[in-house]
Design an enzyme around this catalytic site. Structure first.
Site, mmCIF file in Angstrom:
data_model
loop_
_atom_site.group_PDB
_atom_site.id
_atom_site.type_symbol
_atom_site.label_atom_id
_atom_site.label_comp_id
_atom_site.label_asym_id
_atom_site.label_seq_id
_atom_site.Cartn_x
_atom_site.Cartn_y
_atom_site.Cartn_z
ATOM 1 N N TYR A 77 -5.196 8.751 8.685
ATOM 2 C CA TYR A 77 -4.718 8.456 8.531
ATOM 3 C C TYR A 77 -3.889 8.878 10.285
ATOM 4 O O TYR A 77 -3.071 9.143 10.896
ATOM 5 C CB TYR A 77 -3.224 8.811 8.026
ATOM 6 C CG TYR A 77 -3.461 7.958 6.693
ATOM 7 C CD1 TYR A 77 -4.683 7.168 5.931
ATOM 8 C CD2 TYR A 77 -2.623 9.207 5.335
ATOM 9 C CE1 TYR A 77 -4.681 6.947 4.772
ATOM 10 C CE2 TYR A 77 -2.914 8.719 3.692
ATOM 11 C CZ TYR A 77 -3.834 7.419 3.804
ATOM 12 O OH TYR A 77 -4.142 6.633 2.709
ATOM 13 N N LYS A 97 -7.673 13.688 2.590
ATOM 14 C CA LYS A 97 -8.322 12.700 1.827
ATOM 15 C C LYS A 97 -9.934 12.658 3.442
ATOM 16 O O LYS A 97 -9.962 12.975 4.189
ATOM 17 C CB LYS A 97 -7.972 11.210 2.210
ATOM 18 C CG LYS A 97 -7.520 10.919 0.664
ATOM 19 C CD LYS A 97 -6.996 9.935 0.441
ATOM 20 C CE LYS A 97 -5.825 9.160 -0.031
ATOM 21 N NZ LYS A 97 -4.767 9.764 0.801
ATOM 22 N N HIS A 122 -13.168 10.170 0.205
ATOM 23 C CA HIS A 122 -11.490 8.453 0.379
ATOM 24 C C HIS A 122 -12.185 7.368 0.397
ATOM 25 O O HIS A 122 -11.369 6.936 0.013
ATOM 26 C CB HIS A 122 -11.373 8.544 1.999
ATOM 27 C CG HIS A 122 -10.141 7.974 2.525
ATOM 28 N ND1 HIS A 122 -9.642 8.293 3.246
ATOM 29 C CD2 HIS A 122 -8.893 6.590 1.969
ATOM 30 C CE1 HIS A 122 -7.945 7.365 3.655
ATOM 31 N NE2 HIS A 122 -8.472 6.708 2.580
ATOM 32 N N ILE A 141 2.270 6.946 -5.178
ATOM 33 C CA ILE A 141 2.864 7.385 -3.871
ATOM 34 C C ILE A 141 3.364 6.472 -3.055
ATOM 35 O O ILE A 141 2.952 6.017 -1.656
ATOM 36 C CB ILE A 141 1.083 8.108 -3.398
ATOM 37 C CG1 ILE A 141 0.172 7.498 -3.628
ATOM 38 C CG2 ILE A 141 1.422 9.538 -4.035
ATOM 39 C CD1 ILE A 141 -0.684 7.792 -2.755
ATOM 40 N N LYS A 180 5.345 4.482 0.205
ATOM 41 C CA LYS A 180 5.242 5.166 1.567
ATOM 42 C C LYS A 180 7.049 4.565 2.027
ATOM 43 O O LYS A 180 6.861 3.678 1.502
ATOM 44 C CB LYS A 180 4.301 4.700 2.627
ATOM 45 C CG LYS A 180 4.605 4.381 4.086
ATOM 46 C CD LYS A 180 5.942 3.967 4.529
ATOM 47 C CE LYS A 180 4.761 2.636 5.077
ATOM 48 N NZ LYS A 180 5.726 1.868 5.828
ATOM 49 N N SER A 181 7.193 4.777 2.776
ATOM 50 C CA SER A 181 8.907 4.998 3.109
ATOM 51 C C SER A 181 8.984 5.561 4.373
ATOM 52 O O SER A 181 8.557 7.472 3.994
ATOM 53 C CB SER A 181 9.420 4.897 2.334
ATOM 54 O OG SER A 181 10.882 4.388 3.024
ATOM 55 N N ARG A 208 15.527 4.250 0.949
ATOM 56 C CA ARG A 208 14.757 3.973 0.763
ATOM 57 C C ARG A 208 13.896 4.655 -0.217
ATOM 58 O O ARG A 208 13.590 4.797 -1.659
ATOM 59 C CB ARG A 208 13.458 2.688 1.346
ATOM 60 C CG ARG A 208 12.754 2.415 0.925
ATOM 61 C CD ARG A 208 12.736 1.657 -0.739
ATOM 62 N NE ARG A 208 13.465 -0.193 -0.182
ATOM 63 C CZ ARG A 208 13.398 -0.542 1.155
ATOM 64 N NH1 ARG A 208 11.715 -0.517 0.356
ATOM 65 N NH2 ARG A 208 13.822 -1.546 1.206
ATOM 66 N N ASN A 221 13.582 4.548 -4.323
ATOM 67 C CA ASN A 221 12.134 5.143 -5.478
ATOM 68 C C ASN A 221 11.921 6.425 -6.981
ATOM 69 O O ASN A 221 11.465 6.197 -6.806
ATOM 70 C CB ASN A 221 11.052 5.321 -3.815
ATOM 71 C CG ASN A 221 10.575 4.068 -3.124
ATOM 72 O OD1 ASN A 221 11.707 3.145 -3.515
ATOM 73 N ND2 ASN A 221 10.112 4.383 -2.318
#
Length: 277
Positions: A52, A77, A110, A231, A233-234, A239, A243
């Protein structure tokens, strides 16, 4: 007011919060702000990866959050570059340096990349890293049951977690059943996604209206009630809070049956041999 997230027990000890903050594809600056905001709302679980390119930002966010290290559950990962020949040792050391941590709570392979034939040797290295205290728990991502069978047969060590693409549109029932049978926690990446625009489906609109919730909250509640870790994403604090607000209502049997109709079929989702998420 922050939300307390329930946890699931991990084989071998410890536990994992059932809902966390996904960080792909946020960059270092974005993810630093996201982690700090998430901490203030009540998140204590953050998921990243070498691939990432945002471990530095995650580490900065953790340090700036004001939350003690022991309250965080941090996952990273290692991708294909770190498979085989004990390459994972240097790989994790570099991740820890970027994160500013002495250990991660969960270290994942990963992808299996079975064509390379190196995931078993990598798993053996992961076991040593766990035993050395650099990872509290070890697991895999995007592995199929056959890959996990091989790990178990070769080492006797069962992954604590298998993180896979999973949602009501991509329910992966057989993999979830395999995980339950082997005491492996199944963790969902892209938990609100799937095939097409899942959140626009009329089934979700109806259930959202029934429970006075959003479509994404219905989907995340589905993960919770199925014993999964999600998990999403935001980078948007509103948000993120939305969540997290899924622990004070419950889907009934009819709701769950309706959500079963969203299954996109066996060809939905990303193949586990790919190098996507």
């Amino acid at each position: 007011m922050t939300t307390t997230v329930p946890s699931l027990s991990l084989a071998g000890g410890g536990s994992i919060p059932q809902l966390g903050l996904g960080t792909w594809p946020l960059d270092d600056d974005e993810v630093e702000q996201a982690v700090v905001a998430a901490a203030g709302i009540g998140y204590r679980h953050v998921d990243t990866a070498v691939k990432y390119g945002n471990e530095v930002g995650v580490g900065r966010g953790l340090a700036a959050s004001g939350v003690p290290r022991e309250e965080w559950f941090v996952t990273t990962k290692l991708d294909g570059v770190y498979q085989g020949d004990d390459k994972a040792v240097a790989g994790l050391d570099a991740s820890l340096q970027r994160l500013g941590l002495d250990y991660v709570d969960l270290l994942l392979i990963h992808w299996p990349l079975p064509q390379r034939g190196q995931y078993v040797s990598t798993w053996k290295t992961f076991i040593r890293l766990r035993d050395a205290g650099k990872a509290r728990a070890i697991g895999v991502s995007n592995f199929k049951p056959a890959h996990i069978d091989t790990l178990i047969a070769e080492t006797g060590v069962v992954p604590a977690v298998n993180q896979i693409q999973l949602s009501p549109a991509i329910p992966r029932r057989e993999q979830r059943a395999y995980g339950a049978e082997h005491d492996i926690v199944t963790e969902s990446w892209s938990p609100i996604g799937g095939t097409g625009d899942l959140l626009a489906d009329p089934v979700l609109a109806r259930l959202a209206g029934k429970h006075s919730r959003t479509a994404s909250q219905i989907v995340l509640r589905w993960h919770v009630q199925n014993g999964l870790v999600a998990i999403p994403k935001s980078r948007n604090p509103e948000r993120m809070a939305e969540n997290l607000a899924v622990f004070d209502f419950e889907l009934d049997a009819d709701d769950l049956a309706a959500l079963d109709t969203l299954d996109g079929g066996p060809d939905a989702g990303v193949d586990s041999d790919s190098t996507g998420h």
